[in-house]
Scaffold this motif. Structure first.
Motif, short mmCIF file in Angstrom:
data_model
loop_
_atom_site.label_atom_id
_atom_site.label_comp_id
_atom_site.label_asym_id
_atom_site.label_seq_id
_atom_site.Cartn_x
_atom_site.Cartn_y
_atom_site.Cartn_z
N HIS A 57 3.77 -8.40 12.93
CA HIS A 57 4.51 -7.46 13.76
C HIS A 57 3.64 -6.21 13.95
N GLU A 58 4.18 -5.21 14.61
CA GLU A 58 3.39 -4.01 14.92
C GLU A 58 2.95 -3.27 13.65
N ASP A 59 3.89 -2.99 12.74
CA ASP A 59 3.55 -2.26 11.52
C ASP A 59 3.81 -3.06 10.25
N ALA A 60 4.25 -4.31 10.39
CA ALA A 60 4.59 -5.11 9.22
C ALA A 60 4.05 -6.52 9.35
N VAL A 61 4.01 -7.22 8.22
CA VAL A 61 3.52 -8.59 8.17
C VAL A 61 4.48 -9.39 7.30
N ASP A 64 4.03 -15.61 3.44
CA ASP A 64 4.58 -16.78 2.76
C ASP A 64 3.85 -16.88 1.42
N ALA A 65 4.54 -16.51 0.33
CA ALA A 65 3.91 -16.47 -0.99
C ALA A 65 4.08 -17.79 -1.74
N GLY A 66 4.89 -18.68 -1.24
CA GLY A 66 5.12 -19.95 -1.90
C GLY A 66 6.23 -20.68 -1.17
N PRO A 67 6.61 -21.86 -1.65
CA PRO A 67 7.67 -22.61 -0.98
C PRO A 67 8.99 -21.83 -0.99
N GLY A 68 9.44 -21.44 0.19
CA GLY A 68 10.71 -20.73 0.32
C GLY A 68 10.66 -19.26 -0.02
N VAL A 69 9.47 -18.69 -0.26
CA VAL A 69 9.35 -17.28 -0.62
C VAL A 69 8.66 -16.55 0.54
N HIS A 70 9.44 -15.75 1.26
CA HIS A 70 8.91 -14.98 2.38
C HIS A 70 9.06 -13.50 2.07
N LEU A 71 7.98 -12.76 2.20
CA LEU A 71 7.97 -11.34 1.85
C LEU A 71 7.50 -10.50 3.03
N MET A 72 8.14 -9.37 3.24
CA MET A 72 7.76 -8.45 4.31
C MET A 72 6.94 -7.32 3.70
N SER A 77 -0.66 -2.41 3.47
CA SER A 77 -0.72 -2.94 2.11
C SER A 77 -1.58 -4.20 2.01
N ILE A 78 -2.17 -4.63 3.11
CA ILE A 78 -3.07 -5.79 3.09
C ILE A 78 -4.46 -5.28 2.71
N GLY A 79 -4.96 -5.77 1.58
CA GLY A 79 -6.25 -5.32 1.08
C GLY A 79 -7.42 -6.05 1.69
#
Length: 170
Positions: A57-61, A64-72, A77-79
């Motif tokens: 998205h414009e300011d967010a991403v 998918d950290a694992g099966p069924g785990v979605h994090l905004m 914060s992306i290194g």
């Protein structure tokens, strides 16, 4: 004012300009890296979490950290955005097959027996260095024996003075 008095100020302003310029360059590179993220690419957050980009998205991403785990996460914060090979090596433990001389030719023993000396090499090496104390002159040895004897006599006399129930506490 003369040029000599202005020279330190000119040098200071020039150094500050160069430092801010390099910092600005690094910030621009980080922003370009974050803008080049696409769904499916592997990333590492500034907190050290590895994940796959699901949506950008414009300011967010959305990660998918694992099966069924979605994090905004916020884009800031992306290194690092990782290559597919690097991401698979880190997350899945998959080694890249290549012509790397260091990894292909390296032999790691299963136990430490190959790292220790065998009996044959120990027997052949009779020229070991003695790191012990050398013989002392007779004067020093006699003086040391006398000191030891005096300490023992003092300890015996101190124990003899004590009676049952007495202690050294003050």
């Amino acid at each position: 004012m003369s040029l000599v008095t202005l020279l330190p100020f000119i040098v200071l302003i020039g150094a500050m300009f160069l430092m801010t310029r390099s910092a600005k360059k690094k910030q621009q590179q980080a922003a370009n890296m974050r803008n080049e993220m696409q769904p499916g690419s592997g990333v590492r957050t500034i907190g050290g979490m590895y994940a796959t980009v699901k949506e950008v998205h414009e300011d967010a991403v959305l990660l998918d950290a694992g099966p069924g785990v979605h994090l905004m996460f916020a884009k800031n914060s992306i290194g690092a955005v990782l290559t597919d090979d690097e991401y698979n090596r880190i997350v899945h433990g998959e080694e890249v097959v290549g012509d790397d001389e260091l990894t292909n030719d390296a032999v790691v023993p299963d136990d430490a027996s190959s790292l220790t000396e065998t009996d044959e090499t120990a027997a052949a090496d009779d020229s070991r260095i003695d790191l012990g104390k050398k013989d002392e002159p007779a004067d020093d040895a006699e003086a040391e024996k006398a000191e030891t004897a005096e300490k023992a006599e003092k300890a015996d006399s101190a124990e003899a003075k004590k009676t049952d129930g007495e202690s050294d506490a003050k």
